[in-house]
Design a protein around this motif. Structure first.
Motif, PDB file in Angstrom:
ATOM      1  N   ASP A 413      33.377  58.079  85.904  1.00 40.93           N
ATOM      2  CA  ASP A 413      32.654  57.529  87.050  1.00 40.93           C
ATOM      3  C   ASP A 413      33.546  57.428  88.280  1.00 40.93           C
ATOM      4  N   ARG A 414      34.858  57.289  88.074  1.00 41.84           N
ATOM      5  CA  ARG A 414      35.771  57.285  89.220  1.00 41.84           C
ATOM      6  C   ARG A 414      35.722  58.642  89.934  1.00 41.84           C
ATOM      7  N   TYR A 415      35.673  59.705  89.153  1.00 45.58           N
ATOM      8  CA  TYR A 415      35.531  61.035  89.742  1.00 45.58           C
ATOM      9  C   TYR A 415      34.237  61.115  90.535  1.00 45.58           C
ATOM     10  N   ARG A 416      33.131  60.737  89.919  1.00 49.22           N
ATOM     11  CA  ARG A 416      31.812  60.791  90.576  1.00 49.22           C
ATOM     12  C   ARG A 416      31.817  60.073  91.920  1.00 49.22           C
ATOM     13  N   ASP A 417      32.304  58.840  91.915  1.00 46.40           N
ATOM     14  CA  ASP A 417      32.255  58.026  93.129  1.00 46.40           C
ATOM     15  C   ASP A 417      33.186  58.572  94.208  1.00 46.40           C
ATOM     16  N   THR A 418      34.355  59.067  93.811  1.00 47.42           N
ATOM     17  CA  THR A 418      35.314  59.577  94.794  1.00 47.42           C
ATOM     18  C   THR A 418      34.801  60.834  95.470  1.00 47.42           C
ATOM     19  N   VAL A 419      34.253  61.759  94.687  1.00 46.48           N
ATOM     20  CA  VAL A 419      33.772  63.012  95.264  1.00 46.48           C
ATOM     21  C   VAL A 419      32.567  62.762  96.158  1.00 46.48           C
ATOM     22  N   VAL A 463      35.530  64.206  81.882  1.00 44.69           N
ATOM     23  CA  VAL A 463      34.311  64.976  82.120  1.00 44.69           C
ATOM     24  C   VAL A 463      33.893  64.690  83.561  1.00 44.69           C
ATOM     25  N   ASN A 464      34.021  65.708  84.402  1.00 45.13           N
ATOM     26  CA  ASN A 464      33.803  65.560  85.836  1.00 45.13           C
ATOM     27  C   ASN A 464      32.339  65.813  86.186  1.00 45.13           C
ATOM     28  N   MET A 465      31.782  64.931  86.999  1.00 42.66           N
ATOM     29  CA  MET A 465      30.376  65.052  87.369  1.00 42.66           C
ATOM     30  C   MET A 465      30.151  64.335  88.699  1.00 42.66           C
ATOM     31  N   VAL A 466      29.129  64.746  89.416  1.00 39.91           N
ATOM     32  CA  VAL A 466      28.663  63.964  90.559  1.00 39.91           C
ATOM     33  C   VAL A 466      27.237  63.468  90.340  1.00 39.91           C
ATOM     34  N   THR A 467      26.564  64.009  89.330  1.00 41.73           N
ATOM     35  CA  THR A 467      25.230  63.533  88.969  1.00 41.73           C
ATOM     36  C   THR A 467      25.118  63.477  87.457  1.00 41.73           C
ATOM     37  N   ALA A 468      24.148  62.698  86.983  1.00 40.53           N
ATOM     38  CA  ALA A 468      23.778  62.637  85.570  1.00 40.53           C
ATOM     39  C   ALA A 468      22.280  62.340  85.527  1.00 40.53           C
ATOM     40  N   HIS A 469      21.743  62.191  84.329  1.00 41.14           N
ATOM     41  CA  HIS A 469      20.301  61.931  84.231  1.00 41.14           C
ATOM     42  C   HIS A 469      19.903  60.666  84.974  1.00 41.14           C
ATOM     43  N   THR A 529      33.071  71.432  94.068  1.00 40.24           N
ATOM     44  CA  THR A 529      34.163  70.546  93.680  1.00 40.24           C
ATOM     45  C   THR A 529      34.131  70.271  92.183  1.00 40.24           C
ATOM     46  N   VAL A 530      32.943  69.995  91.650  1.00 41.29           N
ATOM     47  CA  VAL A 530      32.815  69.721  90.220  1.00 41.29           C
ATOM     48  C   VAL A 530      33.255  70.926  89.388  1.00 41.29           C
ATOM     49  N   LEU A 531      32.810  72.110  89.775  1.00 41.38           N
ATOM     50  CA  LEU A 531      33.051  73.288  88.943  1.00 41.38           C
ATOM     51  C   LEU A 531      34.460  73.849  89.088  1.00 41.38           C
ATOM     52  N   LEU A 532      35.211  73.390  90.088  1.00 38.33           N
ATOM     53  CA  LEU A 532      36.547  73.930  90.291  1.00 38.33           C
ATOM     54  C   LEU A 532      37.647  72.915  90.048  1.00 38.33           C
ATOM     55  N   SER A 533      37.300  71.685  89.726  1.00 34.49           N
ATOM     56  CA  SER A 533      38.313  70.657  89.468  1.00 34.49           C
ATOM     57  C   SER A 533      38.905  70.807  88.073  1.00 34.49           C
ATOM     58  N   THR A 534      40.108  70.272  87.902  1.00 39.72           N
ATOM     59  CA  THR A 534      40.723  70.198  86.581  1.00 39.72           C
ATOM     60  C   THR A 534      39.963  69.199  85.725  1.00 39.72           C
ATOM     61  N   GLY A 535      39.609  69.582  84.514  1.00 38.62           N
ATOM     62  CA  GLY A 535      38.821  68.745  83.625  1.00 38.62           C
ATOM     63  C   GLY A 535      37.669  69.534  83.049  1.00 38.62           C
ATOM     64  N   VAL A 536      36.666  68.839  82.543  1.00 37.06           N
ATOM     65  CA  VAL A 536      35.476  69.461  81.966  1.00 37.06           C
ATOM     66  C   VAL A 536      34.305  69.222  82.912  1.00 37.06           C
ATOM     67  N   PRO A 537      33.766  70.251  83.545  1.00 38.17           N
ATOM     68  CA  PRO A 537      32.659  70.032  84.479  1.00 38.17           C
ATOM     69  C   PRO A 537      31.334  69.821  83.762  1.00 38.17           C
ATOM     70  N   MET A 538      30.509  68.950  84.338  1.00 34.26           N
ATOM     71  CA  MET A 538      29.152  68.750  83.838  1.00 34.26           C
ATOM     72  C   MET A 538      28.187  68.812  85.010  1.00 34.26           C
ATOM     73  N   LEU A 583      30.235  80.156  91.201  1.00 39.65           N
ATOM     74  CA  LEU A 583      31.257  79.139  90.945  1.00 39.65           C
ATOM     75  C   LEU A 583      31.620  79.070  89.461  1.00 39.65           C
ATOM     76  N   VAL A 584      30.618  79.116  88.589  1.00 36.60           N
ATOM     77  CA  VAL A 584      30.914  79.101  87.156  1.00 36.60           C
ATOM     78  C   VAL A 584      31.692  80.354  86.769  1.00 36.60           C
ATOM     79  N   ALA A 585      31.312  81.498  87.358  1.00 30.41           N
ATOM     80  CA  ALA A 585      32.023  82.744  87.054  1.00 30.41           C
ATOM     81  C   ALA A 585      33.467  82.688  87.547  1.00 30.41           C
TER      82      ALA A 585
END
Length: 714
Positions: A413-419, A463-469, A529-538, A583-585
């Motif tokens: 959630d720290r990732y989500r809020d910062t981005v 697990v990096n994300m800016v949105t979830a369900h 940002t999500v798809l290119l950051s270090t970590g696991v993108p969601m 971006l995924v590619a």
């Protein structure tokens, strides 16, 4: 000749829990530690047949039942007698027909008639929830069903995607497929639709590796929702931990439901996509003992299954009315047995644990050494699948991000809020003349959030994300400053208030071309940002298509077009989808962006090196790192592998409301930089830039530069 005697099980050695078959015949076992009697109740053409369970040891009631009584397809339940002493946590009532906690399928639905569900309602409408109600509820509850788990898996194999290559796609069975025009109408919204070629083509074309499904355990809608004419859509209200939700199947019989879900998993595996399940072991559909129904666990052994206070009332750390108590070994066993069941019988590849701290709370709060977590780390089956924690609950000291042990990965959630803050909230502040938060924390999040998850868990713990369900969709983050949850029937009181969103000057829909252009660039910035950051993108299903929920950030009870993905795309949505695919590619192509170990600043052979640069091409100074008005930074990833494996990638992040000039880093071995992708349309792919020479960067844009490397010496 006298036939050999049938083997017998010692009364001191109960069989596995649930309904199982052994050389002894069909065995039944259920946890009911404080009951004085337990009956197996089987539906027959002549009505309910009750079979007392004779043996009772170590909290488990069990017996071998007559041959043929529990053949596949049989509907059954339990009745438990024992003390009715709410102050001590005991709520036994043989008038209540109860589901088997280990039931492999559920047939039927919960019919909400509160006067039969453990509430006594007098003529004045007053509730007396601690009075035992002896009216039989059998006509109003679903039944557990015996099913056959034999299934032809063919050559099915787990995709076994490494964490460093994983891209998670969070989706809802109905929401993803309900409106897909290429899925036959009779299959839309079902498990079968997940395996339809049109859905598989979208997932593989996007490039995601792991489909994370919102709960598919059998669940029920809360009575308060039913009273408002709504129903639970997300499924976080579990009715059975071993049974698939029948409402997501095109099949209309329990065996067909089981087989259909297995077929979906097999189809997804056939194209290399893992299946992860969002699982809810922290609470159940029985809600609180003072206001909820008795459906299974509460009637069998309320004191064992639930976390209670000194007065026998629920100690709720989940916000739902009850909390499953994993301090008890039999409850831990139930959860572990359930998880193994989904891995071994359904071939799923991992789990995301809802409100995970609630599962690891001992008598004195959360512990990373809780027996349940230790069991997951050491179990020969479960330690080999993907485990993801939602690392917070609503109990005391419930925020535990970064505190789960390996092999867990964690929603960040720290990732989500910062981005969100960098690309949205701070841009809005800058336009109003206010300082923001600078770039220091953004850089930390992009680099893998070592300050949160630690340095010894590798680069994939976050697990990096800016949105979830839950929360705004990607499109709604850019279109709404405030939540609009009135359709939920709670006077807009539900859902988060701290969204870090920005409407770009207009709340909700608009025809203003400039506002729309800005919003769409912001979506690309967030997604990139999500798809290119270090970590696991969601990413969340539909975000790649610009899906909107019209500002609803808590659509848990919206089982309708508001929540379902629309596949009728306008040109800008087709462009957004193309960007997501690119971006995924890029992430797949550029291994330097997805290291298994955290990047280093100093050169280290075999490791990704990450350095940070300012607009002038020099290193970021200490003063610049601390400047709250700084809106630009460049991340340079490179490797020190052999020359032919070397990669150099620069991410240029500029969140200023006006354009600026940036000099691409001049580093050894890079003779030119090529623009591979940009959120700004004015920077077409393929443009070449000279290291150290300033170039114009558009406002609020993210650009990916790939270094053209010098030829190694002969």
């Amino acid at each position: 000749m006298v036939p050999p005697a049938r083997p017998r099980r010692s009364p001191e050695s109960p069989p596995p829990l649930g309904v199982t078959t052994s050389e002894l015949g069909t065995e039944v076992a259920v946890v009911a530690r404080h009951a004085t009697a337990v009956e197996l109740c089987v539906d027959t053409p002549d009505g309910e047949r009750r079979v007392p369970l004779r043996w009772h040891v170590s909290g488990i009631w069990w017996d071998v039942v007559p041959e043929g009584l529990l053949a596949p397809g049989t509907r059954y339940g339990f009745r438990a007698d024992g003390p009715w002493d709410p102050a001590a946590g005991h709520r036994h009532n043989p008038a209540k027909l109860l589901l088997d906690p280990y039931g492999r399928a559920v047939d039927g639905w919960v019919h909400w008639e509160p006067e039969v569900y453990g509430h006594v309602v007098d003529a004045d409408g007053r509730h007396h929830p601690d009075e035992r109600d002896d009216r039989d509820s059998a006509a109003l509850v679903p039944r557990s069903v015996v099913v056959d788990h034999a299934y032809d898996w063919g050559d099915d194999e787990p995709p076994a995607v490494p964490w460093s290559r994983t891209v998670v796609y969070e989706a809802h069975v109905r929401g993803l497929t309900m409106r897909h025009p290429e899925v036959p109408p009779e299959l839309q919204g079902t498990y079968a639709a997940l395996g339809h070629p049109a859905v598989l083509d979208h997932l593989t074309g996007l490039g995601v590796t792991s489909l994370e499904l919102l709960p598919v355990h059998a669940f029920a809608s809360e009575p308060a929702l039913v009273e408002r004419g709504l129903r639970n859509y997300w499924g976080y209200n579990t009715l059975g931990f071993f049974a698939p939700h029948a409402g997501y199947a095109s099949a209309n019989d329990p065996q067909g439901v089981v087989d259909e879900l297995k077929g979906a998993v097999r189809a997804l595996h056939s194209v290399g996509i893992e299946v992860l399940l969002d699982v809810v072991y922290n609470h159940t559909a029985e809600q609180s003992c003072t206001g909820g129904p008795t459906l299974s666990w509460r009637g069998l052994d309320n004191q064992t299954y639930y976390r209670l206070d000194a007065h026998g009332r629920d100690a709720d750390v989940t916000g739902t009315g009850n909390s499953v108590d994993l301090r008890d070994p039999l409850v831990v066993r139930m959860v572990l047995d359930s998880l193994r069941h989904w891995v071994e019988d359904y071939h799923v590849d991992g789990f995301r644990f809802d409100l995970a701290p609630a599962l690891a709370r001992g008598s004195h709060g959360f512990s990373p050494d809780h027996p349940f977590l230790v069991a997951l780390q050491t179990d020969p089956v479960l330690s080999q699948v993907k485990l993801i924690a939602e690392p917070w609950d609503v109990g005391p000291h419930g925020w535990r991000t970064g505190q789960f042990p390996p092999p867990f990965r964690e929603w960040n959630d720290r990732y989500r809020d910062t981005v969100r803050t960098f690309w949205l909230a701070d841009v809005a502040r800058e336009r109003e003349g206010h300082a923001g938060h600078g770039v220091r924390e953004l850089a930390t999040r992009i680099a893998g959030s070592a300050d949160v998850v630690g340095t010894d868990r590798g680069a994939t713990a976050s697990v990096n994300m800016v949105t979830a369900h839950d929360g705004f969709t990607l499109a709604d983050l850019t279109a709404y400053d405030h939540k609009h949850n009135h359709a939920n029937g709670e006077d807009n009181r539900d859902g988060h208030g701290d969204n870090r969103s920005w409407n770009h000057g207009v709340e909700g829909p608009t025809t203003d071309a400039r506002v729309l252009e800005d919003r769409r660039r912001s979506m690309r910035n967030l997604l990139g940002t999500v798809l290119l950051s270090t970590g696991v993108p969601m990413i969340v299903a539909g975000d790649e298509l610009g899906r909107t929920q019209q500002g609803n950030n808590n659509a848990y009870n919206q089982d309708n077009a508001l929540s379902w993905v629309s596949w009728r795309l306008e040109p800008w949505q087709e462009e957004l989808l193309a960007d997501a695919r690119t971006l995924v590619a890029l992430r797949r192509e550029l291994a330097v962006l997805r290291p298994a170990l955290l990047p280093t600043f100093e050169p280290e052979p075999g490791r990704t090196r990450l350095r940070w640069y300012a607009e002038d091409g020099g290193s970021v100074s200490h003063q610049a790192w601390e400047d709250p008005r700084r809106r630009t930074v460049v991340a340079l990833y490179d490797t020190l592998h052999e020359e032919h494996d070397r990669q150099a990638v620069a991410l240029v992040l500029h969140a200023g409301s006006s354009g600026t000039e940036v000099a691409p880093p001049a580093v050894d071995g890079v003779q030119a930089w090529t623009v591979r992708w940009s959120s700004a349309a004015s920077l077409p792919e393929g443009d070449e830039l000279e290291p150290g020479m300033p170039w114009a960067v558009p406002a609020t844009s993210l650009t990916v530069l790939v270094g053209q490397l010098e030829e190694p010496p002969a």
